[in-house]
Motif scaffolding. Structure first.
Motif, short mmCIF file in Angstrom:
data_model
loop_
_atom_site.label_atom_id
_atom_site.label_comp_id
_atom_site.label_asym_id
_atom_site.label_seq_id
_atom_site.Cartn_x
_atom_site.Cartn_y
_atom_site.Cartn_z
N MET A 1 4.95 -10.57 -0.48
CA MET A 1 4.14 -10.76 -1.67
C MET A 1 2.70 -10.39 -1.33
SD MET A 1 5.87 -12.21 -4.34
CE MET A 1 4.51 -12.73 -5.34
N ARG A 2 2.09 -9.72 -2.25
CA ARG A 2 0.69 -9.36 -2.06
C ARG A 2 -0.02 -9.49 -3.41
NH1 ARG A 2 0.29 -3.68 -0.12
NH2 ARG A 2 -0.19 -3.13 -2.25
N HIS A 3 -1.24 -10.01 -3.39
CA HIS A 3 -2.05 -10.17 -4.59
C HIS A 3 -3.18 -9.15 -4.51
CE1 HIS A 3 -4.97 -12.51 -7.23
NE2 HIS A 3 -3.97 -12.18 -8.00
N ASP A 4 -3.29 -8.28 -5.51
CA ASP A 4 -4.32 -7.23 -5.52
C ASP A 4 -5.13 -7.28 -6.80
OD1 ASP A 4 -3.78 -6.03 -3.05
OD2 ASP A 4 -2.18 -4.82 -3.90
N VAL A 5 -6.36 -6.79 -6.71
CA VAL A 5 -7.25 -6.66 -7.86
C VAL A 5 -7.28 -5.18 -8.24
CG1 VAL A 5 -9.61 -6.97 -8.70
CG2 VAL A 5 -8.61 -8.64 -7.13
N LEU A 6 -7.26 -4.91 -9.55
CA LEU A 6 -7.34 -3.52 -10.01
C LEU A 6 -8.67 -2.90 -9.59
CD1 LEU A 6 -5.82 -3.94 -13.58
CD2 LEU A 6 -4.72 -2.98 -11.57
N PRO A 7 -8.70 -1.58 -9.37
CA PRO A 7 -9.94 -0.92 -8.92
C PRO A 7 -11.15 -1.18 -9.81
CG PRO A 7 -8.09 0.60 -8.79
CD PRO A 7 -7.58 -0.64 -9.47
N ASP A 8 -10.93 -1.32 -11.12
CA ASP A 8 -12.06 -1.57 -12.02
C ASP A 8 -12.49 -3.04 -12.00
OD1 ASP A 8 -10.04 -2.82 -13.41
OD2 ASP A 8 -10.19 -1.55 -15.18
N GLY A 9 -11.74 -3.89 -11.30
CA GLY A 9 -12.07 -5.31 -11.20
C GLY A 9 -11.76 -6.11 -12.45
N LYS A 10 -11.11 -5.49 -13.42
CA LYS A 10 -10.85 -6.17 -14.70
C LYS A 10 -9.44 -6.76 -14.79
CE LYS A 10 -14.15 -3.47 -17.30
NZ LYS A 10 -14.38 -2.62 -18.45
N GLY A 11 -8.75 -6.83 -13.72
CA GLY A 11 -7.40 -7.38 -13.76
C GLY A 11 -6.85 -7.53 -12.36
N HIS A 12 -5.69 -8.11 -12.29
CA HIS A 12 -5.04 -8.31 -11.00
C HIS A 12 -3.53 -8.23 -11.18
CE1 HIS A 12 -3.72 -12.43 -11.94
NE2 HIS A 12 -4.79 -12.44 -12.70
N PHE A 13 -2.83 -8.11 -10.08
CA PHE A 13 -1.38 -8.10 -10.12
C PHE A 13 -0.82 -8.60 -8.80
CE2 PHE A 13 -2.59 -4.02 -8.42
CZ PHE A 13 -1.68 -3.76 -7.42
N TRP A 14 0.44 -9.02 -8.85
CA TRP A 14 1.18 -9.40 -7.66
C TRP A 14 2.19 -8.30 -7.40
CZ3 TRP A 14 0.38 -13.58 -4.58
CH2 TRP A 14 -0.42 -14.60 -5.09
N LYS A 15 2.38 -7.96 -6.15
CA LYS A 15 3.39 -6.99 -5.78
C LYS A 15 4.32 -7.67 -4.78
CE LYS A 15 4.19 -2.57 -3.54
NZ LYS A 15 3.59 -1.46 -2.80
N ALA A 16 5.61 -7.62 -5.06
CA ALA A 16 6.61 -8.16 -4.14
C ALA A 16 7.54 -7.02 -3.77
CB ALA A 16 7.40 -9.27 -4.81
N GLU A 17 7.91 -6.96 -2.50
CA GLU A 17 8.85 -5.93 -2.09
C GLU A 17 9.64 -6.40 -0.88
OE1 GLU A 17 6.71 -2.35 -1.19
OE2 GLU A 17 6.00 -3.10 0.71
N ALA A 18 10.80 -5.84 -0.74
CA ALA A 18 11.65 -6.11 0.43
C ALA A 18 11.88 -4.77 1.13
CB ALA A 18 12.97 -6.72 0.00
N THR A 19 11.68 -4.76 2.43
CA THR A 19 11.84 -3.53 3.21
C THR A 19 12.68 -3.79 4.45
OG1 THR A 19 9.84 -3.93 4.49
CG2 THR A 19 9.59 -2.64 2.46
N LEU A 20 13.20 -2.72 4.98
CA LEU A 20 13.91 -2.76 6.26
C LEU A 20 13.25 -1.75 7.20
CD1 LEU A 20 17.65 -2.76 5.13
CD2 LEU A 20 16.40 -4.63 6.22
N PRO A 21 13.15 -2.07 8.47
CA PRO A 21 12.59 -1.10 9.41
C PRO A 21 13.52 0.11 9.55
CG PRO A 21 13.32 -3.08 10.57
CD PRO A 21 13.50 -3.33 9.11
N THR A 22 12.94 1.30 9.65
CA THR A 22 13.74 2.52 9.78
C THR A 22 14.08 2.83 11.23
OG1 THR A 22 11.78 3.91 9.93
CG2 THR A 22 12.72 3.56 7.73
N GLY A 23 13.40 2.18 12.15
CA GLY A 23 13.61 2.48 13.56
C GLY A 23 12.65 3.53 14.07
#
Length: 123
Positions: A1-23
């Motif tokens: 989970m990551r919380h980011d602010v939009l570049p214009d500073g007028k909003g925000h969003f959460w990004k969730a992702e699941a990954t696996l290492p490729t080796g």
């Protein structure tokens, strides 16, 4: 989970992702989602809570991605599933009734006293 602010500073969003290492030092993304400021906070909280649960997820045999990383266990069947479902429904219904009663009680105005002042009788 990551919380980011939009570049214009007028909003925000959460990004969730699941990954696996490729080796090879990288990662392969299995899934991802974005939840922006228009998403009600209670839904974001419910999503993150469900994501953090350590309970196994019930899936069909061939619906499991990267099955070499997953231990398959035989889960509940038939009657057990029906009983568990009924128990969840009973809990949800009881919670809904309790919430509804609390909301109605908060909306009702106070009841006036039924003991009105009675004039004293003289003998």
């Amino acid at each position: 989970m990551r919380h980011d602010v939009l570049p214009d500073g007028k909003g925000h969003f959460w990004k969730a992702e699941a990954t696996l290492p490729t080796g090879l030092g990288g990662h392969e993304r299995i899934w991802h989602t974005y939840l922006d400021q228009r998403m009600p906070p209670h839904l974001i909280a419910a999503f993150t809570h469900a994501l953090a649960l350590d309970e196994p997820v019930q899936r069909r045999h061939y619906d499991v991605p990267h099955s070499h990383l997953v231990t398959q266990e035989r889960g509940p069947r038939g009657e057990q599933l029906a009983l568990a479902h009924e128990a969840r429904l009973k809990t949800v219904r009881a919670t809904a009734r309790k919430t509804r009663r609390s909301a109605l009680a908060a909306q009702k105005p106070p009841v006036p006293s039924t003991t009105a002042a009675v004039p004293a009788r003289s003998r």
